[in-house]
Design a protein around this motif. Structure first.
Motif, PDB file in Angstrom:
ATOM      1  N   VAL A 258      32.588  23.027  79.669  1.00 62.15           N
ATOM      2  CA  VAL A 258      31.503  21.964  79.449  1.00 62.15           C
ATOM      3  C   VAL A 258      32.056  20.939  77.993  1.00 62.15           C
ATOM      4  O   VAL A 258      31.520  19.919  78.059  1.00 62.15           O
ATOM      5  N   ALA A 259      32.630  21.373  76.849  1.00 70.01           N
ATOM      6  CA  ALA A 259      33.634  20.899  76.271  1.00 70.01           C
ATOM      7  C   ALA A 259      33.821  19.791  76.384  1.00 70.01           C
ATOM      8  O   ALA A 259      33.332  18.111  75.915  1.00 70.01           O
TER       9      ALA A 259
ATOM     10  N   ASN B 148      51.575  25.430  83.816  1.00 70.00           N
ATOM     11  CA  ASN B 148      50.315  25.661  84.235  1.00 70.00           C
ATOM     12  C   ASN B 148      48.894  26.099  84.062  1.00 70.00           C
ATOM     13  O   ASN B 148      47.485  25.550  84.887  1.00 70.00           O
ATOM     14  N   THR B 149      48.596  25.951  82.571  1.00 63.55           N
ATOM     15  CA  THR B 149      47.808  25.963  82.081  1.00 63.55           C
ATOM     16  C   THR B 149      46.565  25.279  81.604  1.00 63.55           C
ATOM     17  O   THR B 149      46.948  23.800  81.240  1.00 63.55           O
ATOM     18  N   ILE B 150      45.480  24.620  81.466  1.00 63.62           N
ATOM     19  CA  ILE B 150      44.557  22.944  81.406  1.00 63.62           C
ATOM     20  C   ILE B 150      44.825  23.226  79.496  1.00 63.62           C
ATOM     21  O   ILE B 150      45.002  21.762  79.316  1.00 63.62           O
ATOM     22  N   TRP B 151      46.135  24.370  79.318  1.00 64.06           N
ATOM     23  CA  TRP B 151      45.978  23.430  77.822  1.00 64.06           C
ATOM     24  C   TRP B 151      47.133  22.822  77.482  1.00 64.06           C
ATOM     25  O   TRP B 151      47.862  21.867  77.067  1.00 64.06           O
ATOM     26  N   VAL B 152      48.130  22.659  79.024  1.00 63.42           N
ATOM     27  CA  VAL B 152      48.986  21.642  78.961  1.00 63.42           C
ATOM     28  C   VAL B 152      48.677  20.281  79.703  1.00 63.42           C
ATOM     29  O   VAL B 152      48.642  18.881  79.433  1.00 63.42           O
ATOM     30  N   THR B 153      47.601  19.780  80.250  1.00 62.22           N
ATOM     31  CA  THR B 153      46.270  18.564  79.918  1.00 62.22           C
ATOM     32  C   THR B 153      46.603  18.648  78.794  1.00 62.22           C
ATOM     33  O   THR B 153      45.917  17.282  78.792  1.00 62.22           O
ATOM     34  N   GLY B 154      45.413  19.571  78.279  1.00 60.78           N
ATOM     35  CA  GLY B 154      45.162  19.129  76.496  1.00 60.78           C
ATOM     36  C   GLY B 154      46.440  18.637  76.318  1.00 60.78           C
ATOM     37  O   GLY B 154      45.986  17.797  75.098  1.00 60.78           O
ATOM     38  N   HIS B 155      47.738  19.299  75.768  1.00 66.01           N
ATOM     39  CA  HIS B 155      48.970  18.790  75.643  1.00 66.01           C
ATOM     40  C   HIS B 155      49.088  17.364  75.709  1.00 66.01           C
ATOM     41  O   HIS B 155      49.043  16.459  74.855  1.00 66.01           O
ATOM     42  N   PHE B 156      49.554  16.914  77.265  1.00 63.26           N
ATOM     43  CA  PHE B 156      49.554  15.355  77.087  1.00 63.26           C
ATOM     44  C   PHE B 156      48.342  14.249  77.118  1.00 63.26           C
ATOM     45  O   PHE B 156      48.586  13.337  77.059  1.00 63.26           O
TER      46      PHE B 156
ATOM     47  N   MET C 150      37.850  16.937  74.269  1.00 58.85           N
ATOM     48  CA  MET C 150      38.409  17.117  74.993  1.00 58.85           C
ATOM     49  C   MET C 150      39.447  18.333  74.669  1.00 58.85           C
ATOM     50  O   MET C 150      39.163  19.176  75.919  1.00 58.85           O
ATOM     51  N   SER C 151      40.419  17.621  74.194  1.00 61.29           N
ATOM     52  CA  SER C 151      41.807  18.103  74.518  1.00 61.29           C
ATOM     53  C   SER C 151      42.099  19.226  73.305  1.00 61.29           C
ATOM     54  O   SER C 151      42.073  20.561  74.054  1.00 61.29           O
ATOM     55  N   GLY C 152      41.371  19.759  72.522  1.00 61.55           N
ATOM     56  CA  GLY C 152      41.202  21.115  71.768  1.00 61.55           C
ATOM     57  C   GLY C 152      40.200  21.511  72.804  1.00 61.55           C
ATOM     58  O   GLY C 152      40.705  23.388  72.419  1.00 61.55           O
ATOM     59  N   ALA C 153      39.123  21.592  73.644  1.00 64.83           N
ATOM     60  CA  ALA C 153      38.811  22.613  74.059  1.00 64.83           C
ATOM     61  C   ALA C 153      39.396  22.829  75.328  1.00 64.83           C
ATOM     62  O   ALA C 153      39.670  23.618  76.161  1.00 64.83           O
ATOM     63  N   MET C 154      40.640  21.997  75.733  1.00 65.47           N
ATOM     64  CA  MET C 154      41.299  22.153  76.617  1.00 65.47           C
ATOM     65  C   MET C 154      42.340  23.541  76.056  1.00 65.47           C
ATOM     66  O   MET C 154      43.162  24.375  77.189  1.00 65.47           O
ATOM     67  N   HIS C 155      42.523  22.737  75.368  1.00 62.31           N
ATOM     68  CA  HIS C 155      44.078  23.742  74.117  1.00 62.31           C
ATOM     69  C   HIS C 155      43.350  25.097  74.692  1.00 62.31           C
ATOM     70  O   HIS C 155      44.127  26.300  74.703  1.00 62.31           O
TER      71      HIS C 155
END
Lengths: 552, 159, 49
Positions: free
Chosen positions: A462-463, A369-377, A427-432
């Motif tokens: 911001v990224a 449930n961290t934004i890492w998961v959002t970056g993943h999918f 986006m995904s990099g910053a999310m991870h």
């Protein structure tokens, strides 16, 4: 003979059916993309939503419209096009069933969308009982699923017809793959149908007072993981069968492609617990068992990676490439039908690495449930799958509308793919990265009471907004390309590329088409992985939860 | 069915790697006790505040157990009780939490403390606070309009 | 009919096609990326309480 079959177009009537679904998919891309842009802007902390629109309302729109609507409509259309092309034109009966399915899906989508817009259903697309949406939201999503069953039925009927007409011959590869995907889809959607029909609908209508939250979540995630494979397998269909033709090479191995699809059918369903690793109501041993099964579903993807590289290398060497990686330069980088899906393939490497980490039992505590998961999918679905769907659009839409992909539009398509790659890297990099520091997913902008940890996340947010804005530009460009290909491109013949086996390839063993065996093992694996913990959830259930519909 | 020699090499390597990962995870989980939270205990979500230990949220010293303290949290939309807590450096603590209404998350940012709170279930996690500092607790599972405002705080202090 | 003739050519063609060194190198690079990522997060897990 093969040559004349190659030139054969998808029947015009089937083409209309396919295009209807692709139109809806691209309308969804516009709405969902806009919602996504608003989200990243809000989360950067520099922008607030006007007119009392809620962040979570927008988030529900984004998830439902892109995760369920765009995917289901595009996939149904693409698979029906593949089946019509390789197994033959649909009969009037089959096509009528598919059309009824399309209308049910569309009506359901509109119902769900209206409820979300009225702010009666800001429960996100994963439902979150005991948050309780308006019953029309649940009913609408039920219609989407039931409609997809009818679209699937048309594919199954066509396959059965082909099977009867061609005893002892392996079915066309694309038809086989589409069939595997719809079989998996039907088995998987039984779970979400059960929670909606038996639990959520009666509860939202007030017929029953409480809901068993543990059971509802388990039924949802029984569906939720095969759902992601339902998205991925059509992309694999394009990677295995269509990309080889586009580059001018051959399919690496028909049999191995079929085998990997069968493995996906077997192992993509009994793995839902890896989404529930941190839930209190499931025994740790059963969680670990499903983690092991989850790792098994990695194997067909390892096979796929090898097959794709092998297709590329074999093609490159046939053109005289030298050295270890010389073949890489021989690939047709100027052809958007190849290059854009290739970006998708590349993104699947970090996506797969992230997926392994997510599913690794206790390691899930680092990222859950961290934004890492959002970056993943956003790498799996929103890059690997979506860019492949765009790559398909570049030839499928003009093929169906009797137009051609011009050089200029091809160039625009390449720019679109590169923009997407740049935007997603940000986006995904910053999310991870932010996710590893603890930043949560599914959350509006917050300074968390001035906590120093939360302040560290803001530059990453911001990224994400920068990346998300670039992605939105790419979406606009894609919509322009789509409208051009559907309505304005010059008339002509665009090829439906279908890869051929190399001349000496052995025919696929017929055992792959023995559905009694494969469906039997699928059901047994599901019963093995779920029966005992599921009975546990019912027998040791706490008092049920009443609904909450006033929290948003 | 023919499979290229290199593909066999790759699959043996890949499957071997997966087995190593699973073994590491399995030993860590089942032998060293690093299981994901799977408490299995239930409670009536309507009566959380009248039942021990949730009638007294906060940190409590305990004797004769494998942990030194029990830290009890009650979550509801949109706050945690207690709102902040001090924990002595090096203490082994059993965190016990539940929710009074909808599903919430319980994440201590930058740590492995991360669990789902579901109505009717008790979630537990045992850990030793061996780094000082201020740690943000936040809700990481969507629970409604105030989801992102739901926080608490742990301060690990030298005793 | 042409099948038997084709079969004879298979052997030599397979040998040519068998140069999949680049593929093997590529998948192993991919494999090492998976391992490095996984081990990285595993150490993060070990380091945190």
């Amino acid at each position: 003979m093969i040559n004349s079959a190659d030139k054969l177009k998808v029947d015009r009537r089937d083409g209309k059916l396919v295009m209807a679904q692709i139109y809806v998919a691209f309308i969804a891309l516009l709405i969902g993309g806009l919602a996504g842009l608003l989200q990243v802007l809000v989360r950067s902390g520099r922008f607030e939503l006007p007119a009392g629109i809620g962040y979570y309302q927008i988030l529900t729109v984004h998830g439902v419209v892109l995760g369920l609507v765009l995917t289901t409509f595009f996939i149904m259309g693409f698979m029906q096009a593949c089946v019509s092309k390789t197994a033959g034109t649909f009969t009037t009966k089959q096509r009528t069933i598919a059309w009824i399915g399309f209308w049910l899906m569309t009506i359901g989508t509109v119902m769900a969308a209206v409820m979300i817009l009225l702010n009666e259903a800001s429960v996100l697309y994963t439902f979150y009982a005991p948050l309780q949406a308006h019953f029309l939201f649940y009913l609408g999503l039920t219609l989407v699923v039931v409609g997809s069953w009818l679209g699937s039925a048309a594919i199954i009927m066509k396959y059965a017809e082909w099977r009867r007409a061609n005893p002892g011959t392996p079915s066309p590869l694309l038809t086989f793959m589409a069939l595997v995907n719809v079989l998996m889809w039907i088995v998987a959607t039984l779970g979400v149908a059960a929670t909606v029909l038996i639990q959520l609908l009666p509860w939202s209508l007030g017929l029953v007072e409480t809901v068993n939250v543990g059971v509802s979540r388990t039924l949802f995630w029984y569906f939720g993981h095969p759902l992601v494979y339902f998205w991925l397998l059509p992309a694999y269909m394009a990677w295995y069968v269509i990309i080889p033709k586009i580059i001018g090479g051959k399919i690496f191995s028909d049999s191995l492609a079929r085998m990997s699809f069968i493995l996906f059918l077997l192992f993509s369903i009994p793995v839902g617990f890896h989404h529930q690793l941190l839930e209190p109501g499931i025994d740790a041993a059963w969680k670990f068992l499903q983690v092991v099964l989850t790792f098994l579903v990695v194997i067909p993807s390892l096979m796929t990676a090898f097959s794709l590289f092998a297709t590329f290398e074999t093609f490159g060497r046939s053109k005289g490439a030298k050295g270890l990686f010389g073949w890489f330069k021989m690939l047709p980088w100027g052809d958007a039908r190849f290059a854009v899906p290739f970006i998708g393939m590349l993104s699947f490497i970090p996506a797969g690495a992230g997926g392994l980490i997510n599913a690794s039992n206790q390691m899930n505590q680092v990222v859950h449930n961290t934004i890492w998961v959002t970056g993943h999918f956003h790498l799996t679905l929103a890059t690997a799958v979506v860019l492949t769907f765009f790559g398909i659009t570049f030839w499928l839409v003009p093929h169906l509308t009797g137009r051609v992909l011009t050089k200029a539009i091809n160039k625009l398509a390449l720019i679109q793919g590169v923009l997407w790659a740049i935007g997603m890297t940000f986006m995904s990099g910053a999310m991870h990265a932010a996710g590893l520091l603890g930043a949560p997913r599914r959350s509006a902008f917050s300074e968390y009471g001035g906590a120093p940890q939360a302040a560290e996340w803001i530059p990453y947010q911001v990224a994400q907004a920068v990346g998300g804005s670039i992605l939105f530009l790419a979406i606009i460009l894609m919509l322009y390309i789509f409208v051009n290909l559907a309505f304005f491109a010059p008339k002509g013949e665009e090829e439906f590329p279908i890869g051929e086996m190399s001349t000496h390839a052995e025919p696929a063993p017929m055992v792959f088409e023995n559905w009694k065996i494969w469906m039997g093992i699928t059901v047994l694996l599901i019963l093995f992985a779920y029966t005992i913990p599921f009975i546990d959830l019912i027998q040791n259930a706490p008092p049920g939860s009443k609904g909450y519909n006033n929290l948003w | 069915m023919h499979m290229h020699k290199f593909e066999k090499v790759w699959l043996i390597f890949g499957v071997g790697t997966l087995l190593v990962f699973l073994t590491v995870l399995g030993v860590s989980a089942f032998y060293l006790g690093n299981q994901p939270p799977s408490c299995l205990a239930t409670i009536d979500p309507e009566k959380v505040e009248t039942q021990a230990p949730f009638n007294e949220p906060g940190l409590k010293k305990v004797e004769g157990k494998a942990w030194d303290y029990e830290l009890v949290f009650v979550a509801q939309a949109f706050n945690y009780n207690p709102g902040d807590v001090e924990i002595p450096f090096g203490a082994t603590v059993k965190i016990i939490a539940t929710t009074k209404d909808v599903i919430h998350g319980f994440e201590v940012a930058g740590t492995n403390i991360n669990m789902m709170l579901e109505p009717g279930y008790i979630s537990e996690h045992i850990t030793t606070f061996d780094k000082t500092g201020e740690y943000l607790i936040l809700c990481n599972e969507y629970c409604g309009a105030g989801h992102h405002l739901m926080t608490s705080k742990i301060e690990v202090v030298e005793s | 009919m042409a099948k038997t003739e084709l079969r004879k050519n298979v052997k030599t063609e397979v040998e040519d096609r068998s140069s999949l060194k680049g593929t093997l190198a590529s998948v192993f690079l991919l494999g090492f990326f998976l391992i490095v990522s996984w081990v990285g997060v595993f150490f993060l897990f070990l380091d945190r309480f």
